[in-house]
Design a protein around this motif. Structure first.
Motif, PDB file in Angstrom:
ATOM      1  N   ARG A 136       0.807  -1.219   0.000  1.00  0.00           N
ATOM      2  CA  ARG A 136       0.000   0.000   0.000  1.00  0.00           C
ATOM      3  C   ARG A 136       0.840   1.267   0.000  1.00  0.00           C
ATOM      4  O   ARG A 136       0.484   2.278  -0.642  1.00  0.00           O
ATOM      5  CB  ARG A 136      -0.937  -0.019   1.210  1.00  0.00           C
ATOM      6  CG  ARG A 136      -1.868   1.169   1.282  1.00  0.00           C
ATOM      7  CD  ARG A 136      -2.922   0.994   2.350  1.00  0.00           C
ATOM      8  NE  ARG A 136      -3.910   2.054   2.295  1.00  0.00           N
ATOM      9  CZ  ARG A 136      -5.126   1.971   2.805  1.00  0.00           C
ATOM     10  NH1 ARG A 136      -5.507   0.848   3.411  1.00  0.00           N
ATOM     11  NH2 ARG A 136      -5.974   2.982   2.732  1.00  0.00           N
ATOM     12  N   ASP A 137       1.950   1.267   0.692  1.00  0.00           N
ATOM     13  CA  ASP A 137       2.785   2.466   0.784  1.00  0.00           C
ATOM     14  C   ASP A 137       3.353   2.875  -0.575  1.00  0.00           C
ATOM     15  O   ASP A 137       3.764   4.039  -0.748  1.00  0.00           O
ATOM     16  CB  ASP A 137       3.939   2.243   1.769  1.00  0.00           C
ATOM     17  CG  ASP A 137       3.456   2.149   3.211  1.00  0.00           C
ATOM     18  OD1 ASP A 137       2.295   2.530   3.471  1.00  0.00           O
ATOM     19  OD2 ASP A 137       4.240   1.681   4.065  1.00  0.00           O
ATOM     20  N   GLN A 138       3.386   1.950  -1.519  1.00  0.00           N
ATOM     21  CA  GLN A 138       3.937   2.254  -2.843  1.00  0.00           C
ATOM     22  C   GLN A 138       2.866   2.712  -3.828  1.00  0.00           C
ATOM     23  O   GLN A 138       3.178   3.026  -4.986  1.00  0.00           O
ATOM     24  CB  GLN A 138       4.635   1.010  -3.403  1.00  0.00           C
ATOM     25  CG  GLN A 138       5.847   0.569  -2.598  1.00  0.00           C
ATOM     26  CD  GLN A 138       6.438  -0.714  -3.163  1.00  0.00           C
ATOM     27  OE1 GLN A 138       5.848  -1.784  -3.057  1.00  0.00           O
ATOM     28  NE2 GLN A 138       7.602  -0.594  -3.777  1.00  0.00           N
ATOM     29  N   PHE A 139       1.619   2.762  -3.376  1.00  0.00           N
ATOM     30  CA  PHE A 139       0.515   3.039  -4.305  1.00  0.00           C
ATOM     31  C   PHE A 139       0.679   4.372  -5.032  1.00  0.00           C
ATOM     32  O   PHE A 139       0.570   4.433  -6.261  1.00  0.00           O
ATOM     33  CB  PHE A 139      -0.825   3.009  -3.563  1.00  0.00           C
ATOM     34  CG  PHE A 139      -1.985   3.441  -4.415  1.00  0.00           C
ATOM     35  CD1 PHE A 139      -2.501   2.593  -5.389  1.00  0.00           C
ATOM     36  CD2 PHE A 139      -2.546   4.700  -4.265  1.00  0.00           C
ATOM     37  CE1 PHE A 139      -3.564   2.992  -6.184  1.00  0.00           C
ATOM     38  CE2 PHE A 139      -3.609   5.108  -5.059  1.00  0.00           C
ATOM     39  CZ  PHE A 139      -4.120   4.247  -6.020  1.00  0.00           C
ATOM     40  N   GLU A 140       0.943   5.445  -4.301  1.00  0.00           N
ATOM     41  CA  GLU A 140       1.019   6.761  -4.940  1.00  0.00           C
ATOM     42  C   GLU A 140       2.172   6.831  -5.934  1.00  0.00           C
ATOM     43  O   GLU A 140       2.049   7.441  -7.004  1.00  0.00           O
ATOM     44  CB  GLU A 140       1.151   7.857  -3.882  1.00  0.00           C
ATOM     45  CG  GLU A 140      -0.112   8.093  -3.079  1.00  0.00           C
ATOM     46  CD  GLU A 140      -1.295   8.531  -3.939  1.00  0.00           C
ATOM     47  OE1 GLU A 140      -1.054   9.191  -4.984  1.00  0.00           O
ATOM     48  OE2 GLU A 140      -2.451   8.227  -3.573  1.00  0.00           O
ATOM     49  N   LEU A 141       3.299   6.203  -5.608  1.00  0.00           N
ATOM     50  CA  LEU A 141       4.430   6.186  -6.541  1.00  0.00           C
ATOM     51  C   LEU A 141       4.074   5.438  -7.813  1.00  0.00           C
ATOM     52  O   LEU A 141       4.328   5.911  -8.931  1.00  0.00           O
ATOM     53  CB  LEU A 141       5.649   5.547  -5.870  1.00  0.00           C
ATOM     54  CG  LEU A 141       6.868   5.328  -6.785  1.00  0.00           C
ATOM     55  CD1 LEU A 141       7.379   6.652  -7.312  1.00  0.00           C
ATOM     56  CD2 LEU A 141       7.958   4.570  -6.037  1.00  0.00           C
ATOM     57  N   LYS A 145       1.121   4.834  -8.993  1.00  0.00           N
ATOM     58  CA  LYS A 145       0.100   5.598  -9.712  1.00  0.00           C
ATOM     59  C   LYS A 145       0.727   6.732 -10.510  1.00  0.00           C
ATOM     60  O   LYS A 145       0.372   6.967 -11.674  1.00  0.00           O
ATOM     61  CB  LYS A 145      -0.923   6.140  -8.709  1.00  0.00           C
ATOM     62  CG  LYS A 145      -2.000   7.015  -9.315  1.00  0.00           C
ATOM     63  CD  LYS A 145      -2.971   7.491  -8.237  1.00  0.00           C
ATOM     64  CE  LYS A 145      -3.901   8.567  -8.740  1.00  0.00           C
ATOM     65  NZ  LYS A 145      -4.849   9.023  -7.701  1.00  0.00           N
ATOM     66  N   ARG A 146       1.680   7.452  -9.925  1.00  0.00           N
ATOM     67  CA  ARG A 146       2.348   8.535 -10.651  1.00  0.00           C
ATOM     68  C   ARG A 146       3.126   8.012 -11.848  1.00  0.00           C
ATOM     69  O   ARG A 146       3.189   8.659 -12.907  1.00  0.00           O
ATOM     70  CB  ARG A 146       3.269   9.309  -9.703  1.00  0.00           C
ATOM     71  CG  ARG A 146       2.518  10.186  -8.701  1.00  0.00           C
ATOM     72  CD  ARG A 146       3.426  11.239  -8.078  1.00  0.00           C
ATOM     73  NE  ARG A 146       4.496  10.641  -7.286  1.00  0.00           N
ATOM     74  CZ  ARG A 146       4.386  10.341  -6.003  1.00  0.00           C
ATOM     75  NH1 ARG A 146       3.257  10.564  -5.362  1.00  0.00           N
ATOM     76  NH2 ARG A 146       5.409   9.815  -5.348  1.00  0.00           N
ATOM     77  N   GLU A 147       3.727   6.831 -11.694  1.00  0.00           N
ATOM     78  CA  GLU A 147       4.431   6.228 -12.835  1.00  0.00           C
ATOM     79  C   GLU A 147       3.455   5.940 -13.970  1.00  0.00           C
ATOM     80  O   GLU A 147       3.749   6.178 -15.146  1.00  0.00           O
ATOM     81  CB  GLU A 147       5.122   4.940 -12.401  1.00  0.00           C
ATOM     82  CG  GLU A 147       6.325   5.152 -11.494  1.00  0.00           C
ATOM     83  CD  GLU A 147       6.900   3.838 -10.997  1.00  0.00           C
ATOM     84  OE1 GLU A 147       6.230   2.794 -11.176  1.00  0.00           O
ATOM     85  OE2 GLU A 147       7.993   3.848 -10.427  1.00  0.00           O
ATOM     86  N   GLU A 171      -6.179   9.323 -12.575  1.00  0.00           N
ATOM     87  CA  GLU A 171      -5.861  10.344 -11.577  1.00  0.00           C
ATOM     88  C   GLU A 171      -6.848  10.309 -10.413  1.00  0.00           C
ATOM     89  O   GLU A 171      -6.503  10.638  -9.275  1.00  0.00           O
ATOM     90  CB  GLU A 171      -5.864  11.723 -12.230  1.00  0.00           C
ATOM     91  CG  GLU A 171      -4.688  11.958 -13.164  1.00  0.00           C
ATOM     92  CD  GLU A 171      -4.720  13.326 -13.818  1.00  0.00           C
ATOM     93  OE1 GLU A 171      -3.648  13.939 -13.938  1.00  0.00           O
ATOM     94  OE2 GLU A 171      -5.817  13.781 -14.194  1.00  0.00           O
ATOM     95  N   THR A 224      -8.235   5.781  -6.103  1.00  0.00           N
ATOM     96  CA  THR A 224      -7.621   5.668  -4.778  1.00  0.00           C
ATOM     97  C   THR A 224      -7.256   4.214  -4.530  1.00  0.00           C
ATOM     98  O   THR A 224      -7.673   3.312  -5.262  1.00  0.00           O
ATOM     99  CB  THR A 224      -8.598   6.126  -3.687  1.00  0.00           C
ATOM    100  OG1 THR A 224      -9.713   5.221  -3.640  1.00  0.00           O
ATOM    101  CG2 THR A 224      -9.094   7.537  -3.969  1.00  0.00           C
ATOM    102  N   PHE A 225      -6.485   3.990  -3.490  1.00  0.00           N
ATOM    103  CA  PHE A 225      -6.128   2.614  -3.156  1.00  0.00           C
ATOM    104  C   PHE A 225      -7.379   1.791  -2.861  1.00  0.00           C
ATOM    105  O   PHE A 225      -7.463   0.613  -3.222  1.00  0.00           O
ATOM    106  CB  PHE A 225      -5.188   2.594  -1.950  1.00  0.00           C
ATOM    107  CG  PHE A 225      -4.712   1.213  -1.587  1.00  0.00           C
ATOM    108  CD1 PHE A 225      -3.727   0.580  -2.328  1.00  0.00           C
ATOM    109  CD2 PHE A 225      -5.268   0.531  -0.506  1.00  0.00           C
ATOM    110  CE1 PHE A 225      -3.299  -0.700  -2.014  1.00  0.00           C
ATOM    111  CE2 PHE A 225      -4.843  -0.739  -0.177  1.00  0.00           C
ATOM    112  CZ  PHE A 225      -3.857  -1.364  -0.929  1.00  0.00           C
TER     113      PHE A 225
END
Length: 428
Positions: free
Chosen positions: A355-360, A362-364, A401, A404-405
């Motif tokens: 879960r902690d890697q989700f935003e990274l 997603k940005r990729e 965009e 969400t997770f």
């Protein structure tokens, strides 16, 4: 003509439907020199049983007929469409998928002339027994070439085990035996059924003026007469049960290293419209989170020499089917299968752990789409047509965009880790 502005991106999409039913999508890119156009019919290799236009009973046509028709449309009585494109400085091509057939060109000049060539050759079929028989030899050689391609065999071998009783398991080009049965009358029947403008779209992206380009397309179409549009009666295959998946297959081909393809099949119907787009993007993002080259699983398996740079994965949503593939070359085939299937079978928990890697991640994914927006080909080819209610690559970006997770978990649970898997292994 409807204009959809994507202000933040500095982009706009113009859409309209002509009187004959043809959907026209125009995306001006004023800073680009190249223009790309693709004309698509909602007809592919899966559509081999249908009620021909003007008929009343379903007919089963030979496998590979959609791809065969794609080849034959370029050839006319006294010329070849490729030659005409060449005279006006355009490069042209075509391709057939499971559910669509597309004809395309790219050019830096003479857009109107090339659009006329595209519209005219697609809308003017010419088939004779002699030309059809000649093409059988050409396509037969193409089929035999892919018979010797381990990557192609791995991919279609995997799909064939996921869908052993449905048209999806059949190679898009058919077989040498099946195309030998195709006649000129078969091609005309398929053409008249699926190539009506009401079942087609034309996407043009690049250096263009929307109003002027639409006027050219409209003028071309107004010179032609088409039969009234009728609903297409496809004969769908029954949805197979999970037990009908073939779980494991091993083949020996001329390869230097074992090649593995793990397939996953979705049985539930994909939501329609933009909800379907959201589902597709969510599952793709979940697979990124589990398997992209910055994930913990990838790095661990790479360091253990279970996977290497050949490893990849893909998720596809087609009309009537959706599936995923994880594939690569490996010197540890048993460990490759054991490790990856264990991750899939425990997908909800594995996603929570990442879960902690989700935003990274997603940005990729956002970065990849933003990069694709700089390609006229990517914009045109990622138009989804009827699958997701006419969504474009810009709609896909907006959907991504907004994810969400919490959005990806139900989609992943609905698709991953349910035992609907097959393993296709090619050994030396």
């Amino acid at each position: 003509m409807n204009k959809q502005a994507y202000t933040r991106l500095g982009e706009a999409v113009y859409q309209t439907t002509l009187a004959n039913g043809l959907k026209v999508i125009l995306v001006p890119k004023p800073d680009f020199h190249k223009t790309f156009a693709v004309m698509t019919t909602d007809y592919g290799s899966m559509d081999n049983e249908f009620v021909p236009r003007g008929g009343s009973q379903p007919v089963r046509f030979p496998d590979g007929i959609a791809h065969f028709l794609e080849h034959k449309l370029f050839e006319k009585k006294d010329h070849d469409a490729f030659d005409l494109f060449g005279q006006y400085g355009a490069s042209a091509n075509a391709f057939t998928s499971f559910t669509q057939t597309s004809y395309l060109f790219a050019t830096t000049s003479k857009l109107r002339e090339n659009l006329d060539i595209l519209l005219d050759f697609v809308q003017d079929p010419y088939f004779t027994p002699a030309t059809v028989n000649k093409e059988k030899g050409i396509i037969g050689q193409e089929i035999q070439m892919y018979d010797d391609d381990p990557g192609w065999q791995s991919y279609f071998g995997m799909i064939g085990r996921l869908y052993p009783k449905e048209p999806l398991h059949i190679d898009i080009a058919g077989t040498v035996d099946s195309i030998d049965k195709i006649t000129a009358d078969d091609l005309y029947a398929a053409y008249k059924t699926f190539y009506h403008p009401g079942n087609m779209s034309l996407v043009v992206v690049g250096q263009l003026d929307p109003e002027e380009t639409l006027s050219w397309i409209t003028a071309n179409q107004d010179q032609k007469t088409f039969a009234p549009n009728e609903p297409i009666q496809r004969i769908p295959s029954p949805q197979a049960e999970p037990a009908e998946i073939i779980p494991t297959t091993t083949r020996h081909l001329t390869v230097t290293r074992p090649k593995i393809s793990i397939g996953l099949r979705g049985f539930d119907q994909v939501p329609t419209g933009r909800a379907g787009l959201k589902y597709s993007v969510a599952v793709s993002l979940a697979m990124d989170l589990l398997f992209n080259d910055t994930s913990d699983h990838y790095l661990r398996l790479y360091d253990a020499n279970v996977i290497d740079d050949s490893f990849g994965y893909d998720f596809q949503v087609q009309r009537g089917a959706h599936f995923a593939q994880l594939a690569g070359d490996t010197d540890q085939p048993e460990q490759f299968v054991k490790e990856l299937t264990a991750i899939l079978n425990d997908a909800p928990a594995q996603l929570q752990a990442a879960r902690d890697q989700f935003e990274l991640v997603k940005r990729e994914a956002i970065g990849r789409i933003v990069g694709a927006i700089n390609s006229v080909e990517a914009i045109a080819n990622q138009y989804d047509g009827p699958l997701f209610d006419g969504a474009t690559i810009f709609d896909e970006l907006a959907t991504l965009e907004g994810l969400t997770f919490a959005d990806i978990l139900p989609a992943a649970e609905a698709f991953l880790g349910q035992g609907r898997q097959t393993v296709y292994t090619i050994l030396p």
